[in-house]
Design a protein around this motif. Structure first.
Motif, mmCIF file in Angstrom:
data_model
loop_
_atom_site.group_PDB
_atom_site.id
_atom_site.type_symbol
_atom_site.label_atom_id
_atom_site.label_comp_id
_atom_site.label_asym_id
_atom_site.label_seq_id
_atom_site.Cartn_x
_atom_site.Cartn_y
_atom_site.Cartn_z
ATOM 1 N N CYS A 61 0.807 -1.230 0.000
ATOM 2 C CA CYS A 61 0.000 0.000 0.000
ATOM 3 C C CYS A 61 0.836 1.273 0.000
ATOM 4 O O CYS A 61 0.309 2.362 0.240
ATOM 5 C CB CYS A 61 -0.948 0.012 1.198
ATOM 6 N N THR A 80 1.480 6.750 -0.189
ATOM 7 C CA THR A 80 0.596 5.628 0.134
ATOM 8 C C THR A 80 -0.647 5.745 -0.731
ATOM 9 O O THR A 80 -0.942 6.806 -1.258
ATOM 10 C CB THR A 80 0.197 5.634 1.622
ATOM 11 N N TRP A 81 -1.400 4.652 -0.888
ATOM 12 C CA TRP A 81 -2.583 4.740 -1.736
ATOM 13 C C TRP A 81 -3.752 3.921 -1.257
ATOM 14 O O TRP A 81 -3.639 3.045 -0.429
ATOM 15 C CB TRP A 81 -2.294 4.407 -3.192
ATOM 16 N N ARG A 90 -7.497 4.705 -8.271
ATOM 17 C CA ARG A 90 -6.453 4.820 -7.255
ATOM 18 C C ARG A 90 -6.170 6.287 -6.937
ATOM 19 O O ARG A 90 -6.066 7.123 -7.817
ATOM 20 C CB ARG A 90 -5.175 4.156 -7.756
ATOM 21 N N GLU A 91 -6.068 6.548 -5.642
ATOM 22 C CA GLU A 91 -5.615 7.862 -5.184
ATOM 23 C C GLU A 91 -4.453 7.633 -4.236
ATOM 24 O O GLU A 91 -4.270 6.540 -3.718
ATOM 25 C CB GLU A 91 -6.734 8.670 -4.525
ATOM 26 N N ALA A 92 -3.651 8.673 -4.075
ATOM 27 C CA ALA A 92 -2.454 8.534 -3.253
ATOM 28 C C ALA A 92 -2.345 9.708 -2.300
ATOM 29 O O ALA A 92 -2.949 10.760 -2.505
ATOM 30 C CB ALA A 92 -1.212 8.463 -4.140
ATOM 31 N N CYS A 93 -1.544 9.511 -1.280
ATOM 32 C CA CYS A 93 -1.273 10.555 -0.301
ATOM 33 C C CYS A 93 0.235 10.639 -0.102
ATOM 34 O O CYS A 93 0.893 9.616 0.098
ATOM 35 C CB CYS A 93 -1.946 10.218 1.029
ATOM 36 N N ALA A 120 3.725 8.771 -9.338
ATOM 37 C CA ALA A 120 2.311 8.486 -9.071
ATOM 38 C C ALA A 120 1.554 8.249 -10.378
ATOM 39 O O ALA A 120 0.728 7.330 -10.473
ATOM 40 C CB ALA A 120 1.688 9.640 -8.281
ATOM 41 N N VAL A 125 -2.128 6.532 -10.482
ATOM 42 C CA VAL A 125 -2.818 7.335 -9.470
ATOM 43 C C VAL A 125 -3.608 8.426 -10.176
ATOM 44 O O VAL A 125 -3.098 9.105 -11.057
ATOM 45 C CB VAL A 125 -1.802 7.946 -8.476
ATOM 46 N N ILE A 128 -3.996 12.928 -6.083
ATOM 47 C CA ILE A 128 -2.962 12.868 -5.052
ATOM 48 C C ILE A 128 -3.272 13.907 -3.976
ATOM 49 O O ILE A 128 -3.684 15.023 -4.275
ATOM 50 C CB ILE A 128 -1.558 13.066 -5.675
#
Length: 161
Positions: A61, A80-81, A90-93, A120, A125, A128
């Protein structure tokens, strides 16, 4: 995987992201401890070392990278996603992002963030996020990079202590 900027001119410093591996764990932990101390977070011996070990072992993850300037490690970033219907996938941080003090205010944060965003995109992703303390002076950097403060706020709850 290493994400690099295009070849710089002869006098420019090359910035790259180098995915963390097991051999990087001691340095990564030193960077995390420095970041937490500087930003007022508590480094918990029962939490962070295990998370960092999982990250360098290939946690599915998230990904972590050392930020290297002309091959010298000068920071780290963790992405992280999750999956989001609203985002369409998918999204990410950007969970953590740190540069050592002696390389700040030279545009490296913007350059490193652009490399993270390129990675990303490569990882499919769609959106974000990043989390930043309201007092953090780098908010202006994030705004210049196109991040906006939405009319929402983040809430959280630890399920284990």
């Amino acid at each position: 995987m290493t994400q690099r900027e295009p070849e710089p001119s002869s006098d420019a410093e090359r910035l790259e992201l180098a995915e963390v591996g097991a051999a990087d764990l001691p340095l990564l932990e030193r960077f995390v401890r420095a970041y937490y101390l500087e930003d007022g977070h508590t480094f918990r011996e029962d939490r962070q070392p295990a998370a960092l070990a999982a990250l360098v072992a290939g946690e599915p993850c998230g990904r972590g990278w050392l930020i290297r300037l002309d091959v010298r490690p000068v920071g780290y970033v963790v992405l992280t996603w999750a999956f989001s219907v609203e985002a369409g996938g998918r999204e990410a941080c950007v969970d953590e992002f740190y540069l050592i003090p002696e390389v700040r205010n030279r545009g490296l944060g913007s350059r490193a963030l652009a490399l993270v965003e390129a990675e990303a995109r490569r990882l499919a992703v769609r959106r974000i996020f990043l989390e930043v303390e309201r007092h953090n002076r780098v908010i202006a950097l994030y705004r210049r990079a196109g991040y906006v403060d939405h009319d929402r706020f983040l809430m959280s709850k630890f399920l284990v202590d």
